[in-house]
Design a protein around this motif. Structure first.
Motif, PDB file in Angstrom:
ATOM      1  N   TYR A   6       5.100   1.990   4.877  1.00 33.36           N
ATOM      2  CA  TYR A   6       3.694   2.076   4.508  1.00 33.36           C
ATOM      3  C   TYR A   6       2.828   1.602   5.677  1.00 33.36           C
ATOM      4  O   TYR A   6       1.748   2.147   5.915  1.00 33.36           O
ATOM      5  CB  TYR A   6       3.416   1.259   3.244  1.00 33.36           C
ATOM      6  N   SER A   7       3.314   0.620   6.411  1.00 40.66           N
ATOM      7  CA  SER A   7       2.576   0.143   7.581  1.00 40.66           C
ATOM      8  C   SER A   7       2.469   1.238   8.637  1.00 40.66           C
ATOM      9  O   SER A   7       1.437   1.371   9.295  1.00 40.66           O
ATOM     10  CB  SER A   7       3.257  -1.097   8.177  1.00 40.66           C
ATOM     11  N   ALA A   8       3.511   2.029   8.783  1.00 38.82           N
ATOM     12  CA  ALA A   8       3.462   3.133   9.739  1.00 38.82           C
ATOM     13  C   ALA A   8       2.435   4.175   9.300  1.00 38.82           C
ATOM     14  O   ALA A   8       1.683   4.707  10.130  1.00 38.82           O
ATOM     15  CB  ALA A   8       4.843   3.769   9.898  1.00 38.82           C
ATOM     16  N   ALA A 117       4.122  -3.862   0.322  1.00 34.79           N
ATOM     17  CA  ALA A 117       5.062  -2.796  -0.046  1.00 34.79           C
ATOM     18  C   ALA A 117       6.241  -2.755   0.920  1.00 34.79           C
ATOM     19  O   ALA A 117       7.398  -2.561   0.497  1.00 34.79           O
ATOM     20  CB  ALA A 117       4.347  -1.445  -0.076  1.00 34.79           C
ATOM     21  N   ASP A 118       5.980  -2.939   2.201  1.00 36.42           N
ATOM     22  CA  ASP A 118       7.081  -2.932   3.178  1.00 36.42           C
ATOM     23  C   ASP A 118       8.006  -4.134   2.978  1.00 36.42           C
ATOM     24  O   ASP A 118       9.210  -4.011   3.174  1.00 36.42           O
ATOM     25  CB  ASP A 118       6.532  -2.928   4.610  1.00 36.42           C
ATOM     26  N   ARG A 119       7.452  -5.254   2.588  1.00 35.11           N
ATOM     27  CA  ARG A 119       8.302  -6.421   2.314  1.00 35.11           C
ATOM     28  C   ARG A 119       9.239  -6.155   1.143  1.00 35.11           C
ATOM     29  O   ARG A 119      10.375  -6.594   1.123  1.00 35.11           O
ATOM     30  CB  ARG A 119       7.453  -7.653   1.990  1.00 35.11           C
ATOM     31  N   LYS A 120       8.741  -5.416   0.143  1.00 32.55           N
ATOM     32  CA  LYS A 120       9.534  -5.128  -1.049  1.00 32.55           C
ATOM     33  C   LYS A 120      10.560  -4.030  -0.820  1.00 32.55           C
ATOM     34  O   LYS A 120      11.535  -3.940  -1.546  1.00 32.55           O
ATOM     35  CB  LYS A 120       8.617  -4.734  -2.210  1.00 32.55           C
ATOM     36  N   ALA A 121      10.295  -3.175   0.174  1.00 33.64           N
ATOM     37  CA  ALA A 121      11.181  -2.019   0.425  1.00 33.64           C
ATOM     38  C   ALA A 121      12.520  -2.437   1.017  1.00 33.64           C
ATOM     39  O   ALA A 121      12.720  -3.444   1.579  1.00 33.64           O
ATOM     40  CB  ALA A 121      10.488  -1.041   1.361  1.00 33.64           C
TER      41      ALA A 121
END
Length: 121
Positions: A6-8, A117-121
């Protein structure tokens, strides 16, 4: 195949805005003031957004690790909040203040959501 973080995705969107800010710097002045005489005063600020946002986006997109990517994203959020604090006071009308706050705080919120979201992925 790994899907992009999501950060990308947010960093790609931010890079797109950076190119827009370089190509059409008057957008900022038009948002801040209705005075066509004062609008050009903000062109240099918009042009500064271009390289700044491209650099942060590149760091997030090409980060050697998730930790470095997250640090770039946190910097992005800090820049969005700084933009909100500094530019809102420059707006000469209520609509301008709303545009600046809406854009900067929405962008900051989306970047925070991407980090989470990236932490959870």
């Amino acid at each position: 195949m790994n899907k992009p973080s999501y950060s990308a995705l947010m960093s790609t969107a931010t890079a797109g805005y950076a190119v827009f800010a370089l190509a059409k710097p008057r957008h900022l002045g038009k948002a801040l003031t209705k005075s066509s005489l004062k609008q050009p005063e903000y062109d240099v600020v918009a042009r500064l957004f271009g390289p700044r946002d491209l650099a942060i986006s590149a760091l997030a997109l090409f980060a050697p690790s998730p930790r470095v990517r997250e640090h770039a994203m946190v910097a992005r959020v800090a820049l969005d909040l700084t933009d909100a604090a500094l530019l809102t006071g420059e707006a000469t009308h209520t609509t301008g203040k709303a545009k600046v706050l809406g854009a900067t705080l929405t962008w900051a919120g989306l970047n925070v959501a991407a980090i989470v979201a990236d932490r959870k992925a």
